[in-house]
Motif scaffolding. Sequence first.
Motif, short mmCIF file in Angstrom:
data_model
loop_
_atom_site.label_atom_id
_atom_site.label_comp_id
_atom_site.label_asym_id
_atom_site.label_seq_id
_atom_site.Cartn_x
_atom_site.Cartn_y
_atom_site.Cartn_z
N GLY A 79 0.81 -1.21 0.00
CA GLY A 79 0.00 0.00 0.00
C GLY A 79 0.84 1.26 0.00
N LEU A 80 1.92 1.26 0.78
CA LEU A 80 2.80 2.42 0.81
C LEU A 80 3.51 2.61 -0.53
CD1 LEU A 80 4.22 1.92 4.40
CD2 LEU A 80 2.78 3.83 3.64
N LEU A 81 3.98 1.51 -1.12
CA LEU A 81 4.64 1.63 -2.41
C LEU A 81 3.66 1.98 -3.53
CD1 LEU A 81 7.36 -1.16 -2.35
CD2 LEU A 81 7.56 1.29 -1.85
N GLY A 82 2.39 1.67 -3.34
CA GLY A 82 1.39 2.10 -4.31
C GLY A 82 1.35 3.62 -4.44
N LEU A 83 1.54 4.33 -3.32
CA LEU A 83 1.62 5.79 -3.37
C LEU A 83 2.79 6.24 -4.23
CD1 LEU A 83 0.98 7.06 0.27
CD2 LEU A 83 -0.37 7.60 -1.75
N VAL A 84 3.93 5.58 -4.04
CA VAL A 84 5.12 5.93 -4.81
C VAL A 84 4.90 5.66 -6.29
CG1 VAL A 84 7.58 5.43 -5.15
CG2 VAL A 84 6.62 5.53 -2.83
N ALA A 85 4.39 4.47 -6.60
CA ALA A 85 4.17 4.10 -8.00
C ALA A 85 3.22 5.07 -8.69
CB ALA A 85 3.63 2.67 -8.08
N ALA A 110 1.22 -2.70 -11.60
CA ALA A 110 -0.19 -2.34 -11.63
C ALA A 110 -0.41 -0.89 -12.04
CB ALA A 110 -0.82 -2.60 -10.27
N ALA A 111 0.58 -0.04 -11.76
CA ALA A 111 0.49 1.38 -12.13
C ALA A 111 0.88 1.62 -13.59
CB ALA A 111 1.36 2.22 -11.21
N GLY A 112 1.24 0.55 -14.31
CA GLY A 112 1.53 0.67 -15.72
C GLY A 112 2.97 0.98 -16.07
N HIS A 113 3.87 0.78 -15.12
CA HIS A 113 5.27 1.07 -15.38
C HIS A 113 5.98 -0.16 -15.97
CE1 HIS A 113 4.60 4.81 -13.42
NE2 HIS A 113 4.35 4.24 -12.24
N GLU A 114 7.13 0.08 -16.60
CA GLU A 114 7.94 -1.00 -17.15
C GLU A 114 8.88 -1.51 -16.05
OE1 GLU A 114 11.51 -1.74 -20.47
OE2 GLU A 114 10.74 0.28 -20.07
N VAL A 115 8.66 -2.73 -15.61
CA VAL A 115 9.46 -3.30 -14.54
C VAL A 115 10.36 -4.38 -15.12
CG1 VAL A 115 9.45 -4.47 -12.31
CG2 VAL A 115 7.68 -2.77 -12.84
N VAL A 116 11.68 -4.22 -14.94
CA VAL A 116 12.67 -5.12 -15.53
C VAL A 116 13.39 -5.85 -14.40
CG1 VAL A 116 14.73 -5.30 -16.98
CG2 VAL A 116 12.97 -3.57 -17.49
N GLU A 117 13.40 -7.18 -14.47
CA GLU A 117 14.10 -7.99 -13.47
C GLU A 117 15.51 -8.31 -13.94
OE1 GLU A 117 10.80 -10.77 -11.44
OE2 GLU A 117 10.95 -11.03 -13.61
N ALA A 200 9.91 5.75 4.98
CA ALA A 200 10.67 6.99 5.02
C ALA A 200 10.77 7.54 3.60
CB ALA A 200 12.06 6.75 5.59
N LEU A 201 10.43 8.82 3.42
CA LEU A 201 10.44 9.46 2.11
C LEU A 201 11.48 10.57 2.07
CD1 LEU A 201 6.72 10.12 1.05
CD2 LEU A 201 8.35 8.58 -0.04
N SER A 202 12.25 10.63 0.99
CA SER A 202 13.15 11.76 0.79
C SER A 202 12.33 13.01 0.48
CB SER A 202 14.12 11.48 -0.36
OG SER A 202 13.43 11.45 -1.60
N ASP A 203 12.92 14.16 0.72
CA ASP A 203 12.22 15.41 0.45
C ASP A 203 11.88 15.55 -1.03
OD1 ASP A 203 12.33 16.11 3.11
OD2 ASP A 203 14.12 17.36 2.89
N ARG A 204 12.82 15.15 -1.90
CA ARG A 204 12.57 15.35 -3.33
C ARG A 204 11.43 14.47 -3.85
NH1 ARG A 204 17.02 12.56 -7.35
NH2 ARG A 204 17.03 10.45 -6.45
N LEU A 205 11.26 13.30 -3.26
CA LEU A 205 10.15 12.46 -3.68
C LEU A 205 8.85 12.89 -3.02
CD1 LEU A 205 9.02 10.12 -5.27
CD2 LEU A 205 9.76 8.58 -3.45
N ALA A 206 8.91 13.30 -1.77
CA ALA A 206 7.70 13.71 -1.06
C ALA A 206 7.00 14.86 -1.79
CB ALA A 206 8.04 14.12 0.36
N GLU A 207 7.77 15.71 -2.45
CA GLU A 207 7.18 16.82 -3.20
C GLU A 207 6.33 16.34 -4.38
OE1 GLU A 207 10.48 19.16 -4.36
OE2 GLU A 207 10.84 20.00 -2.36
N ARG A 208 6.62 15.13 -4.86
CA ARG A 208 5.94 14.61 -6.05
C ARG A 208 4.77 13.70 -5.73
NH1 ARG A 208 10.94 12.15 -9.38
NH2 ARG A 208 9.19 11.16 -10.47
N VAL A 209 4.66 13.27 -4.49
CA VAL A 209 3.64 12.30 -4.12
C VAL A 209 2.34 13.02 -3.75
CG1 VAL A 209 3.01 10.45 -2.52
CG2 VAL A 209 5.37 10.64 -3.34
N ALA A 210 1.26 12.58 -4.36
CA ALA A 210 -0.05 13.12 -4.01
C ALA A 210 -0.65 12.29 -2.88
CB ALA A 210 -0.97 13.11 -5.22
N PRO A 211 -1.22 12.92 -1.87
CA PRO A 211 -1.78 12.17 -0.72
C PRO A 211 -3.14 11.59 -1.03
CG PRO A 211 -2.04 14.52 -0.38
CD PRO A 211 -1.28 14.38 -1.66
#
Length: 342
Positions: A79-85, A110-117, A200-211
Amino acid sequence: MRDAFGTTFDVDGVYLNTPSIGLPPQPVVAAVSDAVVAWGRAETSAPQFDAPVATARGAFAQLVGVPASSVVLGTAVSGLLGLVAASLPPGARVLTADREFTSVTFPFVAAGHEVVELPLDELPERTRAADVVAVSVVASADGAVVDLDALRAEVGPDTLVVLDATQSLGWLPADLSWADVVVAGGYKWLLSPRGAAWMALSDRLAERVAPVQSGWYAGGWDAIYGLPLRLHPDARRFDLSPVWLAQVGAAVALPWLASLDAAAVREHAVGLANRVRTGLDLPPAESAIVSVRHPGAPDRLGRAGVRCAVRGGAARLGFHLHNTEDDADAVVEAVRASSSSG
C-alpha cells in the motif's frame, strides 16, 4: 522461556520462521494483551493511541537514520509503495532483482510502469538506465543481501532508489538514509503485530507524491469533518489511519530494538546462520537468512520440530534474537540425518 538481549521470549522448540512471522518478546505480548483487555472493558478512546503511534514512528526513524518528520504510517508495504508508484510519470522504467518479493514489484506493474528484473549482482551497474530502482535490502526468498555501497555509488542523480527493509531492519545495521524510499513491514524482524508498516520518504520524492489515500488521520483531530482539505505539513500528510493494537505492540518492540547494540545483534544472527552453513558445507554469508537446498531438508526439519518456511523448494531459516547455538545445531543434525533415521 528464553532470555535474550535483556528480555524474555516464550518459545519452546526451534522457531526459525522470523522471515514469515517474527516472535515477539514478552513485553510486546503483554502490551497488546493489556490493550485488548482494556478494549473489552470499554476503557479505551481513540486519542490515547496517538502516543504509541508517535513512539513507533520515532523508533522507525531512528532505525533507518532519518527524522521522524519523514516517516509515513501505513499498514502494509504494498500500500505504501502504491503511493510511490502512482507518483511516477506514466511508463517509468523500474529495475528490480530476480525473484523480488511481489509487494515491491506489483504496485509498479499495476500502475503501468515497465518493470525489468535483473540478477541481483548486476543491479547496481545498470541503475543509470532506470528511472527507479526498487529492491529488497535482503531478499525474502533466500536471504541474498544487496550491495548497498555499490548501488549508492552507481545510481544516477535522477534515479529514485526504493529499498524494502522488511527482511533486514531489526538485525542488519546499514546506512539507509540516502535512499528516496525505505519501507518495512513490522511483523517480521521488527517483532510487531501485523498491521503496522512505515515508509521513510526523501524530500525530493515527497514533493511529487499526491496524498491520494489520506483520510482524517493525515490531517489530525482538527480535520475530521468538512472541507477544505487540510493535512499535516510533513510526511504525516500521507498517513493511513493506524491499526491501533498493532501500534501498541510496535511502540514497545521498535524502541527496544533501536536501543540494542546493532553490531552485536548482527553478529548474533549472522553468526548462528553461518554455524548452520558451516555444518552443512555451505559457504559463509553475511545474512541472517539461510536457504537450505539439501535433498529432503524441509521434510527432515519438519519431523525434527524445526519451524521454518519453504521457498522455491528450499528450507528458509531465519535467525533472530531468541535463537541459540542449540537451534543451529538442531538444524544441522536434522538435515544431515539419514533418511532411515528420520
